[in-house]
Design a protein around this motif. Sequence first.
Motif, short mmCIF file in Angstrom:
data_model
loop_
_atom_site.label_atom_id
_atom_site.label_comp_id
_atom_site.label_asym_id
_atom_site.label_seq_id
_atom_site.Cartn_x
_atom_site.Cartn_y
_atom_site.Cartn_z
N VAL A 87 -1.53 -5.91 -12.16
CA VAL A 87 -1.36 -7.35 -12.27
C VAL A 87 -2.73 -8.02 -12.27
CG1 VAL A 87 -1.14 -7.71 -9.76
CG2 VAL A 87 -0.14 -9.36 -11.35
N ALA A 88 -2.87 -9.05 -13.10
CA ALA A 88 -4.09 -9.85 -13.11
C ALA A 88 -3.94 -10.98 -12.10
CB ALA A 88 -4.33 -10.42 -14.51
N VAL A 89 -4.95 -11.14 -11.26
CA VAL A 89 -4.88 -12.10 -10.15
C VAL A 89 -6.09 -13.03 -10.16
CG1 VAL A 89 -4.63 -12.34 -7.65
CG2 VAL A 89 -3.77 -10.28 -8.77
N PRO A 90 -5.90 -14.34 -10.09
CA PRO A 90 -7.05 -15.23 -9.88
C PRO A 90 -7.77 -14.85 -8.58
CG PRO A 90 -5.10 -16.49 -10.49
CD PRO A 90 -4.64 -15.09 -10.22
N ALA A 91 -9.08 -14.74 -8.65
CA ALA A 91 -9.83 -14.25 -7.49
C ALA A 91 -9.61 -15.09 -6.25
CB ALA A 91 -11.32 -14.20 -7.83
N GLY A 92 -9.32 -16.38 -6.42
CA GLY A 92 -9.08 -17.25 -5.27
C GLY A 92 -7.80 -16.95 -4.53
N GLN A 93 -6.95 -16.11 -5.11
CA GLN A 93 -5.68 -15.77 -4.46
C GLN A 93 -5.69 -14.37 -3.86
OE1 GLN A 93 -3.62 -18.49 -7.83
NE2 GLN A 93 -2.40 -16.75 -7.18
N LEU A 94 -6.87 -13.78 -3.78
CA LEU A 94 -7.03 -12.46 -3.18
C LEU A 94 -7.36 -12.57 -1.70
CD1 LEU A 94 -9.27 -10.54 -5.73
CD2 LEU A 94 -6.84 -10.11 -5.30
N LEU A 95 -6.87 -11.61 -0.95
CA LEU A 95 -7.23 -11.45 0.46
C LEU A 95 -7.56 -9.98 0.71
CD1 LEU A 95 -4.25 -13.50 1.86
CD2 LEU A 95 -6.63 -14.00 2.45
N PRO A 96 -8.53 -9.70 1.56
CA PRO A 96 -8.76 -8.30 1.92
C PRO A 96 -7.58 -7.78 2.75
CG PRO A 96 -10.04 -9.74 3.34
CD PRO A 96 -9.41 -10.62 2.30
N VAL A 97 -7.25 -6.52 2.59
CA VAL A 97 -6.21 -5.95 3.45
C VAL A 97 -6.72 -6.00 4.89
CG1 VAL A 97 -4.99 -3.82 4.04
CG2 VAL A 97 -5.23 -4.50 1.65
N PRO A 98 -5.94 -6.58 5.81
CA PRO A 98 -6.42 -6.67 7.19
C PRO A 98 -6.67 -5.29 7.80
CG PRO A 98 -4.49 -8.07 6.84
CD PRO A 98 -4.61 -7.20 5.64
N LYS A 99 -7.68 -5.22 8.64
CA LYS A 99 -7.97 -3.97 9.33
C LYS A 99 -6.76 -3.51 10.13
CE LYS A 99 -12.86 -5.18 9.74
NZ LYS A 99 -13.96 -5.56 10.66
N GLY A 100 -6.44 -2.24 10.01
CA GLY A 100 -5.33 -1.67 10.76
C GLY A 100 -3.98 -1.82 10.09
N VAL A 101 -3.94 -2.41 8.89
CA VAL A 101 -2.68 -2.62 8.17
C VAL A 101 -2.68 -1.77 6.91
CG1 VAL A 101 -1.22 -4.32 7.01
CG2 VAL A 101 -2.49 -4.96 9.07
N ASP A 102 -1.60 -1.01 6.67
CA ASP A 102 -1.54 -0.21 5.45
C ASP A 102 -1.10 -1.09 4.28
OD1 ASP A 102 1.30 -0.43 5.48
OD2 ASP A 102 1.51 1.44 6.59
#
Length: 325
Positions: free
Chosen positions: A98-113
């Motif tokens: 999927v193509a995603v606008p960069a402003g709608q990205l979040l890093p996967v939180p630490k400790g979360v799969d």
Amino acid sequence: MYAITIPEPGGPEALVWTEVPDPELGEGEVLVDVAASAVNRADVLQRQGYYDPPPGASPYPGLECAGRISALGPGVSGWSVGDEVCALLAGGGYAQKVAVPAGQLLPVPKGVDLAHAAALPEVAATVWSNVFMVAHLRPGETLLVHGGASGIGTMAIQLAKAVGARVAVTASGGRKLDHCAELGADVLIDYREQDFVVEVRKATDGAGADVILDIMGAKYLSRNVDALAVNGRLAIIGLQGGAKAELDLGKLLAKRAAVMATTLRARPLAEKASIIAAVREHVWPLIESGRVKPVVDRTIAMREVAEAHRVVEASEHVGKVVLVA
């Protein structure tokens, strides 16, 4: 790539795993290889033909995903190929890419799969934008959440408790209310057997709820206004109980109360980016510390998406139903 398509609106069987063209990256977008997506009520409505994607959005369902960045479009900075991310989408999550606008990205939180991360963007953005950015819930206030065992409900309970609010919830009794209690809900209301107006007033010494997060719309409008405290704020985010109802403005005036209604999917990119930035600042630290957690009822293979939709339509779940690649 392959994606879940909807050749004709209908029941869960209308969802078809089909080979489709790869997304084309535009300015400011990244390509995400999808590891997991999650099912939202909006996906069910889209499948039924009642909720078309906004102009320019992917035609495939799926309002959130988690995976890895595989390519960067023009003008993107701050992200790298290989980064594990989750994302808020206007569509397209039920796919391999999927193509995603960069402003709608979040890093996967630490400790979360990745599977659990896919359950976060839509509920975190919806709850934070409505309960905190719009309705301004404050420490010591009372929040009433309708559908407390839903994905949105389970996130609302945890975030409200994390900021020091009191939480009342409605749910269909039994197992669902037990889960709400485990997440920190203070007042448990079985909507099949109890009047939530009576129960909220009883729990607040007659004052009522300062903020109400409502998914029902018309069916609950009058009683929601009755349940509001003076200076209360009613945030409507769903219309499961209909779109039209009579509103007693006299009651609102007497309480100096407000009724607000919002959607998330069709907002301009800048507004979504602002919400996502606020989620990253305020919600992500709570998740990484363990004070707030994604609630996943079950994971189902994306090709078995029809079964996932049946579960969601039957309201058999607590939290989110996640589709895994």
